[in-house]
Motif scaffolding. Structure first.
Motif, PDB file in Angstrom:
ATOM      1  N   LYS A 180     -15.456   2.013   2.806  1.00 45.92           N
ATOM      2  CA  LYS A 180     -16.379   1.449   3.798  1.00 45.92           C
ATOM      3  C   LYS A 180     -16.878   0.087   3.331  1.00 45.92           C
ATOM      4  N   LYS A 181     -16.752  -0.887   4.184  1.00 45.92           N
ATOM      5  CA  LYS A 181     -17.234  -2.251   3.885  1.00 45.92           C
ATOM      6  C   LYS A 181     -18.637  -2.392   4.462  1.00 45.92           C
ATOM      7  N   TRP A 182     -19.617  -2.481   3.606  1.00 51.18           N
ATOM      8  CA  TRP A 182     -21.020  -2.537   4.033  1.00 51.18           C
ATOM      9  C   TRP A 182     -21.416  -3.947   4.288  1.00 51.18           C
ATOM     10  N   GLY A 187       0.814  -1.204   0.000  1.00 47.71           N
ATOM     11  CA  GLY A 187       0.000   0.000   0.000  1.00 47.71           C
ATOM     12  C   GLY A 187       0.854   1.263   0.000  1.00 47.71           C
ATOM     13  N   ILE A 188       1.952   1.227   0.735  1.00 48.15           N
ATOM     14  CA  ILE A 188       2.867   2.376   0.779  1.00 48.15           C
ATOM     15  C   ILE A 188       3.550   2.552  -0.568  1.00 48.15           C
ATOM     16  N   TYR A 189       4.042   1.446  -1.147  1.00 45.97           N
ATOM     17  CA  TYR A 189       4.677   1.522  -2.473  1.00 45.97           C
ATOM     18  C   TYR A 189       3.694   2.059  -3.506  1.00 45.97           C
ATOM     19  N   GLU A 209      -6.044  -8.441  -6.553  1.00 46.37           N
ATOM     20  CA  GLU A 209      -5.904  -9.706  -7.283  1.00 46.37           C
ATOM     21  C   GLU A 209      -4.448 -10.021  -7.625  1.00 46.37           C
ATOM     22  N   ASN A 210      -3.570  -9.058  -7.390  1.00 45.32           N
ATOM     23  CA  ASN A 210      -2.127  -9.275  -7.552  1.00 45.32           C
ATOM     24  C   ASN A 210      -1.431  -9.338  -6.197  1.00 45.32           C
ATOM     25  N   GLY A 211      -2.195  -9.496  -5.140  1.00 43.85           N
ATOM     26  CA  GLY A 211      -1.623  -9.568  -3.801  1.00 43.85           C
ATOM     27  C   GLY A 211      -1.544  -8.232  -3.081  1.00 43.85           C
ATOM     28  N   GLY A 212      -2.072  -7.190  -3.696  1.00 42.56           N
ATOM     29  CA  GLY A 212      -2.064  -5.868  -3.068  1.00 42.56           C
ATOM     30  C   GLY A 212      -3.274  -5.683  -2.167  1.00 42.56           C
ATOM     31  N   PRO A 213      -3.328  -4.558  -1.473  1.00 46.23           N
ATOM     32  CA  PRO A 213      -4.407  -4.334  -0.506  1.00 46.23           C
ATOM     33  C   PRO A 213      -5.660  -3.660  -1.059  1.00 46.23           C
ATOM     34  N   PHE A 214      -5.653  -3.225  -2.332  1.00 43.16           N
ATOM     35  CA  PHE A 214      -6.728  -2.360  -2.816  1.00 43.16           C
ATOM     36  C   PHE A 214      -7.565  -2.979  -3.936  1.00 43.16           C
ATOM     37  N   SER A 215      -8.872  -2.695  -3.875  1.00 44.12           N
ATOM     38  CA  SER A 215      -9.756  -3.036  -4.995  1.00 44.12           C
ATOM     39  C   SER A 215      -9.536  -2.000  -6.103  1.00 44.12           C
ATOM     40  N   MET A 216     -10.130  -2.235  -7.256  1.00 42.17           N
ATOM     41  CA  MET A 216      -9.996  -1.291  -8.354  1.00 42.17           C
ATOM     42  C   MET A 216     -10.637   0.056  -8.004  1.00 42.17           C
ATOM     43  N   PHE A 217     -11.793   0.029  -7.350  1.00 39.74           N
ATOM     44  CA  PHE A 217     -12.427   1.274  -6.911  1.00 39.74           C
ATOM     45  C   PHE A 217     -11.529   2.031  -5.935  1.00 39.74           C
ATOM     46  N   GLU A 218     -10.927   1.309  -5.003  1.00 41.12           N
ATOM     47  CA  GLU A 218     -10.050   1.944  -4.026  1.00 41.12           C
ATOM     48  C   GLU A 218      -8.822   2.562  -4.698  1.00 41.12           C
ATOM     49  N   LEU A 219      -8.232   1.837  -5.656  1.00 36.57           N
ATOM     50  CA  LEU A 219      -7.093   2.392  -6.393  1.00 36.57           C
ATOM     51  C   LEU A 219      -7.478   3.686  -7.095  1.00 36.57           C
ATOM     52  N   LYS A 220      -8.653   3.701  -7.689  1.00 36.63           N
ATOM     53  CA  LYS A 220      -9.088   4.886  -8.432  1.00 36.63           C
ATOM     54  C   LYS A 220      -9.312   6.078  -7.507  1.00 36.63           C
TER      55      LYS A 220
END
Length: 123
Positions: A121-123, A3-5, A66-77
Motif C-alpha cells: 500500500k502506497k500511503w 516481477g514474474i521472473y 534500484e536494479n530496474g525491477g518493480p519491487f522495494s526491499m520490503f516488497e521483496l521480503k
C-alpha cells in the motif's frame, strides 16, 4: 516481466530451502539416509541451500527497484515470506505428509495476505 521472473525464481529457491531446512527430518523414511549423522545432514542441507541461493540471489537482483525491477526491499521480503509459507505448506502436506492443514493455518495465511496489502500500500 521482471516481477514474474522474480516470483518464479523465488518459488524455485523456496523449494530448495524447504528441503534444505526440513528435508532431513524425513531421512528416517529413506533407508540409505537413515544412518546419516549430524555432519552428513549439515553437508546435505548445505548442498541443497546452494541451489536455494542460486535462485534467490538473482530473484532479488532482478526484482529490486534500484536494479530496474518493480519491487522495494520490503516488497521483496514479504513476497519471499508468502511464497515460503505456501511452498512449505504444499511440501509438508502433500510430499512429507507429516501435517494436515488446519483452520489456524488458514487464518495465519489470511493475515499474511493482509501483511502483503499493507506492505504494498502506497500511503
Amino acid at each position: 516481466m521482471k516481477g514474474i521472473y522474480t516470483t518464479i525464481l523465488l518459488m524455485l529457491s523456496n523449494v530448495f530451502m524447504t528441503f534444505a531446512w526440513y528435508g532431513h527430518l524425513q531421512f528416517k523414511k529413506i533407508s540409505w539416509l537413515q544412518q546419516v549423522g549430524l555432519v552428513g545432514v549439515i553437508l546435505i542441507s548445505w548442498g541443497l541451500a546452494l541451489f536455494e541461493y542460486i535462485f534467490q540471489v538473482p530473484a532479488n537482483k532482478i526484482g529490486f527497484e534500484e536494479n530496474g525491477g518493480p519491487f522495494s526491499m520490503f516488497e521483496l521480503k514479504i513476497i519471499q515470506e508468502v511464497i515460503s509459507l505456501v511452498v512449505f505448506t504444499l511440501i509438508t502436506v502433500f510430499i512429507f505428509r507429516t501435517d494436515k492443514l488446519a483452520w489456524n493455518h488458514i487464518i495465519g495465511f489470511l493475515l499474511m495476505v493482509l501483511a502483503v496489502y499493507f506492505i504494498f500500500k502506497k500511503w
